[in-house]
Every structure is written in structure tokens, then in C-alpha cells.
Design an enzyme around this catalytic site. Structure first.
Site, PDB file in Angstrom:
ATOM      1  N   ASP A 105      30.733 -22.009  -8.194  1.00  0.00           N
ATOM      2  CA  ASP A 105      29.501 -22.545  -7.612  1.00  0.00           C
ATOM      3  C   ASP A 105      29.320 -24.037  -7.843  1.00  0.00           C
ATOM      4  O   ASP A 105      28.255 -24.592  -7.543  1.00  0.00           O
ATOM      5  CB  ASP A 105      28.288 -21.791  -8.177  1.00  0.00           C
ATOM      6  CG  ASP A 105      28.180 -20.393  -7.589  1.00  0.00           C
ATOM      7  OD1 ASP A 105      28.433 -20.242  -6.381  1.00  0.00           O
ATOM      8  OD2 ASP A 105      27.861 -19.459  -8.343  1.00  0.00           O
ATOM      9  N   ASP A 147      30.136 -16.662   0.203  1.00  0.00           N
ATOM     10  CA  ASP A 147      29.345 -17.811  -0.253  1.00  0.00           C
ATOM     11  C   ASP A 147      30.224 -19.012  -0.613  1.00  0.00           C
ATOM     12  O   ASP A 147      29.811 -20.164  -0.520  1.00  0.00           O
ATOM     13  CB  ASP A 147      28.526 -17.460  -1.511  1.00  0.00           C
ATOM     14  CG  ASP A 147      27.999 -16.050  -1.551  1.00  0.00           C
ATOM     15  OD1 ASP A 147      28.618 -15.158  -0.937  1.00  0.00           O
ATOM     16  OD2 ASP A 147      26.991 -15.825  -2.213  1.00  0.00           O
ATOM     17  N   THR A 185      30.784  -5.018  -1.073  1.00  0.00           N
ATOM     18  CA  THR A 185      29.596  -5.865  -1.195  1.00  0.00           C
ATOM     19  C   THR A 185      29.134  -5.907  -2.634  1.00  0.00           C
ATOM     20  O   THR A 185      29.520  -5.062  -3.461  1.00  0.00           O
ATOM     21  CB  THR A 185      28.448  -5.372  -0.291  1.00  0.00           C
ATOM     22  OG1 THR A 185      27.497  -6.443  -0.145  1.00  0.00           O
ATOM     23  CG2 THR A 185      27.732  -4.153  -0.855  1.00  0.00           C
ATOM     24  N   ARG A 238      22.274 -13.274   3.959  1.00  0.00           N
ATOM     25  CA  ARG A 238      22.612 -14.618   3.462  1.00  0.00           C
ATOM     26  C   ARG A 238      24.119 -14.870   3.568  1.00  0.00           C
ATOM     27  O   ARG A 238      24.544 -15.997   3.764  1.00  0.00           O
ATOM     28  CB  ARG A 238      22.091 -14.840   2.046  1.00  0.00           C
ATOM     29  CG  ARG A 238      22.016 -16.326   1.718  1.00  0.00           C
ATOM     30  CD  ARG A 238      21.155 -16.696   0.522  1.00  0.00           C
ATOM     31  NE  ARG A 238      21.455 -15.947  -0.662  1.00  0.00           N
ATOM     32  CZ  ARG A 238      20.689 -15.007  -1.173  1.00  0.00           C
ATOM     33  NH1 ARG A 238      19.544 -14.689  -0.593  1.00  0.00           N
ATOM     34  NH2 ARG A 238      21.038 -14.352  -2.265  1.00  0.00           N
ATOM     35  N   SER A 263      18.910 -10.494  -4.915  1.00  0.00           N
ATOM     36  CA  SER A 263      19.811  -9.348  -4.792  1.00  0.00           C
ATOM     37  C   SER A 263      18.999  -8.053  -4.741  1.00  0.00           C
ATOM     38  O   SER A 263      18.454  -7.615  -5.759  1.00  0.00           O
ATOM     39  CB  SER A 263      20.781  -9.294  -5.973  1.00  0.00           C
ATOM     40  OG  SER A 263      21.550  -8.117  -5.888  1.00  0.00           O
TER      41      SER A 263
END
Ligand code: GLY
Length: 398
Positions: A115, A175, A235, A247, A366
Site C-alpha cells: 500500500d 487494489d 474474495t 470498490r 469490509s
């Protein structure tokens, strides 16, 4: 009194597409400008709700949760402040942004997270755009170097979760497309082609493995780290392995649009258009165009919306609208404006002084983990501000 704007020549095609009169531009800028002014007041409240050594994570109906600098969401609050500074020149936004971003400086050496792109490019990257300087550049280059250490050539991806040393499973989430922007930036800033090559390889592998025939995406693909073979597709934050987590679709749309900007490779543009088509033509996209937390969520229409997904999609669609023909451009821009009009209305935007100082209500972190459900999220606010800025820069109006 109406003000007249001097338009840069490159905005003329957008004007022709949107049919905006110049007086409309003045109103447009004012309405979006009002949103920026209101956001500053909200963030002044948020700042009071945050300990000085923390950053903004979420607000659960006014109860603010702060996070440390190592959280994946740490960069969004300073990044939002830098966007607001670029639009308003309000000195508090710059001072507050600098105070908070300083906390994140040690993260440039963090190799334990994929991230880093979100964390450092949305914060230091936005700072660099308004105050370019050698020290900030170095933080960004070091961050890109740290992120690159998670790349595995056998898989052709940057590892999302887990330790670099894990030899059993190599997880990649959709993501992760968003983290590539830092690498593209670093390639340009340093001339080091390796950053670019890693980003392109990751995008290509993701395009090949993460997407279904209808251009919806899996959330997680698990690879064998030694051979690169796919072990499973599943997932973590979606309704099921086969569902389209909202998202995740937004990250894909934004990620491939950004890859087209950075490479001019038309296969990324086509991919982004296919994802946009999946989203905009989906029978489960509500009338106000703010998606449910998953396009296949059980209980639709009686389930939660995800304002963060709507904000990310709006921002991506505005950029995508600048790369396509006139008709599609209008489709994308109109959809983005519908999303932004919904988000800036009372159904999603908090009343002044409410929401702990966050801007938007009704996002979902979430659902399966029952974590951060129907709350205000720092990244919903970040992409909302970014989308408004992009709309303003494109000459559009709310
Ligand atoms: N990157 C985590 C999320 O979108 O929730």
C-alpha cells in the site's frame, strides 16, 4: 457579479463536448469552490478530533478513529489537505498537511506493505505537486524502491499481502493497481526504467488473471510464488469469490485509466472502457449511481451503499472522459457528475459540524469482516475532493 475565466486552449474540446457556456463555468467554479471551502471547515473539526501524532482513519457516526502512519489509509488526510491547498491557497491546509505528513516520513523504508503507493503518493506525491523539492522527491523515490522490493518476476506482480519471504502463497489484490502510479512517477523522476517495467508487468499480469469475461474483477488472485501458477481466485472484502466487490471495480477502473495515461498503450484504455461499461450498465447500479458495497450483494436493494466506491469511480471516469471520442466522453462525464451530485447532496454529505469532521457518510470498509460498515472513510473524502478538482479542471460543473 459573474466572473469571466480565461480558458487554457486544451479545455476547449471539453467545452464543446459539455456545451458549457462561459457563464456556466463561473457558476460551476463557485459551486465546486464552495465544496472546497466547506471541506476546510470540516477538516478543521477533524483535526481537533485527532491526536497530534495520528492520522484520520474513519468516523462511525461522529466517533473518530485515528490511525498510525503505517496504516494503508494514513496518506489520504494529508493528501486531501494538499489538494485543498492547491485549490484555495488556504494556509491552514498546508500547515496541517505538513504537520501530519511528517509523521509518515519513516514509511518510505517500509517494505512490509504493497500500500506504499496509496500511502506515499497520495500524500507526499500531492505535496510534491504544490511544493516540489529535493527532500520530498527523495522520500518518494525511496518509497518506490521499497515498493519494488515486493515485485516477483516469476509471478509478474507486486505482492499484496504477506511477507516477501513467504514461499507458499503470493496474494495479489485488484487494489494493487493503484500503487503503480508511484512507480510511474519514480521512473520519470529518476530515469530508472526498472520502476516503469515493474508497473507495466504488474498491470499486464493483473489484466490477464484478475478479470472475468464480463470485465468484472476478482478481488484476490493467489499465485505460486516460485512458478507464477495461479492457485485460486477469491474474495476478501466482497460478497463471494464470484461477486463484483464495488470498490474493487473502482480500483480497476482508476488503475487502468492511469496506466493508459502513463504508457499510452491502448490496451489499458480498452480495459478501462470495458470496466466502465460493466459498472455503468450494471442492472444493480442504483439510480443515484452510488453502488451498493458489492454489485452482487445479498439483499439488494436493502443493503449498504459504498460512497468511497462512488467517489473513486467518479474521479476515474472524469479522467477517462478525456481519452475517448465525444459521445463516450459525454457518457462518462455525465455519469461522474451524477455520482458527484449524489455525493454532494444530503443523502451522502454530512451536515457542517457533523460526522466527526469527515465529509461523506455511508462507505463500507469490509462487510464480510463487519469492519467499518456504513461509516465515513478518509479515502472516500480524498477521491471526492480529487473528483471535484478534476471536474473543475475539465471545465465541468456540479
Ligand atoms: N485497499 C483496501 C480497500 O480498498 O479496502
Amino acid at each position: 457579479m459573474k466572473r469571466l475565466f480565461l480558458l487554457p486552449f486544451y479545455l476547449l474540446p471539453v467545452l464543446l463536448i459539455t456545451g458549457l457556456p462561459v457563464t456556466g463555468m463561473a457558476q460551476s467554479a463557485d459551486k465546486i469552490g464552495n465544496e472546497f471551502t466547506a471541506a476546510i471547515s470540516q477538516f478543521q473539526l477533524l483535526s481537533k478530533n485527532l491526536p497530534p501524532d495520528k492520522l484520520a482513519q474513519y468516523s462511525d457516526h461522529g466517533q473518530v478513529k485515528a490511525c498510525g502512519p503505517g496504516s494503508w489509509v494514513a496518506g489520504f488526510y494529508p493528501g486531501s489537505l494538499f489538494y485543498l491547498y492547491s485549490e484555495t491557497k488556504n494556509s491552514w491546509t498546508l500547515e496541517e498537511g505538513l504537520r501530519r505528513v511528517k509523521l509518515m516520513e519513516p514509511e518510505q523504508y517500509n517494505t512490509g506493505t504493497h500500500d506504499l503507493g496509496f500511502m506515499m503518493y497520495c500524500s507526499y506525491g500531492n505535496l510534491y505537486k504544490i511544493k516540489p523539492g529535493e527532500a520530498v522527491k527523495q522520500v518518494l523515490v525511496n518509497s518506490a524502491t521499497s515498493l519494488s522490493k515486493r515485485f516477483n518476476p516469476a509471478v509478474g506482480c507486486i505482492r499484496s499481502w504477506g511477507k516477501i519471504s513467504d514461499t507458499t502463497e503470493f496474494r495479489v489484490i485488484i487494489d494493487n493497481m493503484m500503487n503503480l502510479e508511484l512507480l510511474f512517477w519514480a521512473a520519470k523522476a529518476t530515469g530508472n526504467r526498472q520502476f516503469y517495467d515493474i508497473a507495466v508487468k504488474h498491470a499486464n499480469t493483473t489484466m490477464q488473471q484478475h478479470f472475468r469475461p464480463d470485465y468484472s474483477s476478482y478481488h484476490v488472485v493467489v499465485y505460486n510464488p516460485k512458478t507464477g501458477a495461479v492457485i485460486k481466485k477469491q474474495t476478501a472484502q466482497g460478497a463471494s469469490d464470484a461477486s463484483a466487490w464495488a470498490r474493487g471495480q473502482a480500483w480497476g477502473l482508476y488503475g487502468f485509466t492511469m496506466c493508459y495515461r502513463e504508457t499510452k498503450d491502448r490496451k489499458y484504455l480498452r480495459q478501462a472502457q470495458h470496466i466502465a461499461s460493466f459498472i455503468l450498465n450494471n442492472p444493480n447500479l442504483p439510480k443515484d449511481k452510488i453502488p451498493y458495497w458489492d454489485f452482487n450483494a445479498p439483499g439488494i436493494p436493502n443493503t449498504d451503499r459504498d460512497a468511497s466506491a462512488g467517489a473513486i469511480m467518479a474521479s476515474a471516469l472524469i479522467e477517462l472522459s478525456s481519452y475517448v471520442d465525444k459521445k463516450l466522453s459525454a457518457t462518462y462525464l455525465n455519469a461522474a457528475k451524477e455520482m458527484l451530485n449524489s455525493l454532494s447532496g444530503p443523502a451522502y454529505k454530512a451536515a457542517p459540524g457533523q460526522n466527526g469532521g469527515f465529509l461523506l457518510m455511508h462507505s463500507v470498509g469490509s462487510h464480510p469482516a463487519n469492519a467499518e460498515v456504513d461509516v465515513a472513510l478518509s479515502y472516500a473524502d480524498y477521491y471526492y475532493i480529487e473528483a471535484l478538482k478534476r471536474l473543475k479542471d475539465a471545465g465541468g460543473r456540479l
